[in-house]
Design a protein around this motif. Structure first.
Motif: not given
Length: 329
Positions: A142-148
């Motif tokens: 989820g945190a990596r999705f925010i970065s995307f």
């Protein structure tokens, strides 16, 4: 559609800035919850929907040739390929030892907590609070999705900035070039705050220039809000203070708008530095504390003055590193 475009240009940066402030307030008072994370995620999706409207309108207003079609296909392919990285394990060094531990601590405690074993919890962390949205809902993925999502926001503000002065084809090529940068590709799906920092910096400058051209107060508010968030993402962003000050002085010095801009900017950024002073006695921990003196000496510099000079000198090298980096660090 024209009204949607007008709302988009005036509110996306404001939505992001207000969301950052809400994250700070809710985490400070310990009222974080899953429904709040969902609300924040929907706010980000709202921004993306407006961006989609903007993209469709920009394409429809221009006669597409083979170059446009090829560039759009390549850009879409690049975005899809970047998105695939979201589902890979997080291996970035700074993400694992710096950002994720503090994000995890905030989510577990449901508040912005100081942990003496995590010195980064004393630093400005607007960027990490955004990662907290994704982490609170879906862990590291989820945190990596925010970065995307912020990668997509970076593509949008890059296009807006270029399109204000250049033709559609040139702006499209500029966006594609930025998307293909190795650093952008790598950070598009990793828990680093550099893309978040860049998004707020560009939104601030773009909105400030738009205010100077239109004198619409919404742009001034958006610029100041994003500028404050930018200075609250990490300490090193203070190195851009002279640049932002000179730009704002050149565009606003004849009016009270200059005072409003810096009053709101400091109001948004300063709570992080006040928090550092509250827990450590230093506005910019560990500067000025006895804890850091041995560390400074181990770095081979004589004192804080020399260390600060090296840090701020390094800042002006960042654009070159942005273009030339090849090792991911």
């Amino acid at each position: 559609m024209r009204m949607v475009m007008q709302i988009k240009n005036e509110c996306i940066g404001s939505v992001l800035g207000v969301l950052a402030v809400l994250l700070f307030v809710f985490s400070t008072f310990g009222i974080l919850s899953i429904p709040f994370y969902v609300f924040c995620l929907f706010a980000l999706f709202f921004c993306l929907i407006l961006i989609l409207f903007s993209a469709v309108r920009a394409i429809s207003r221009n006669e597409l040739n083979y170059f446009h079609a090829a560039a759009l296909v390549l850009l879409i392919f690049t975005i899809i390929s970047h998105s695939m990285q979201i589902f890979l394990p997080e291996t970035s060094f700074d993400a694992l030892w710096y950002h994720l531990p503090s994000v995890q601590a905030y989510v577990m405690n449901n508040k912005l907590s100081y942990d003496s074993t995590l010195y980064q919890t004393l630093y400005p962390q607007y960027g990490d609070l955004f990662f907290m949205i994704g982490y609170g809902l879906k862990g590291v993925t989820g945190a990596r999705f925010i970065s995307f999502l912020f990668f997509l926001l970076l593509m949008h503000i890059t296009f807006l900035s270029l399109r204000s002065k250049l033709k559609f084809s040139t702006s499209l090529l500029g966006v594609l070039t930025v998307a293909l940068f190795q650093v952008v590709s790598w950070q598009s799906s990793t828990v680093y705050v550099d893309l978040i920092s860049t998004v707020f910096f560009l939104w601030s400058l773009y909105s400030l220039i738009r205010f100077q051209a239109t004198q619409r107060q919404a742009f001034l508010f958006q610029s100041a809000l994003c500028s404050g968030v930018f200075f609250g993402v990490k300490f090193i962003n203070l190195g851009f203070f002279p640049l932002v000050f000179l730009i704002s002085l050149g565009l606003l010095w004849k009016s009270k708008s200059f005072l409003f801009f810096w009053a709101l900017t400091l109001a948004v950024a300063f709570p992080w530095y006040l928090r550092s002073w509250w827990y450590s006695g230093s506005l910019m921990y560990p500067i000025g504390t006895t804890y850091a003196e041995p560390v400074i000496k181990q770095m081979g510099v004589s004192g804080w003055n020399e260390w600060l000079l090296l840090r701020f000198t390094h800042i002006w090298q960042l654009p070159a590193e942005f273009f030339l980096h090849s090792d991911g660090y």
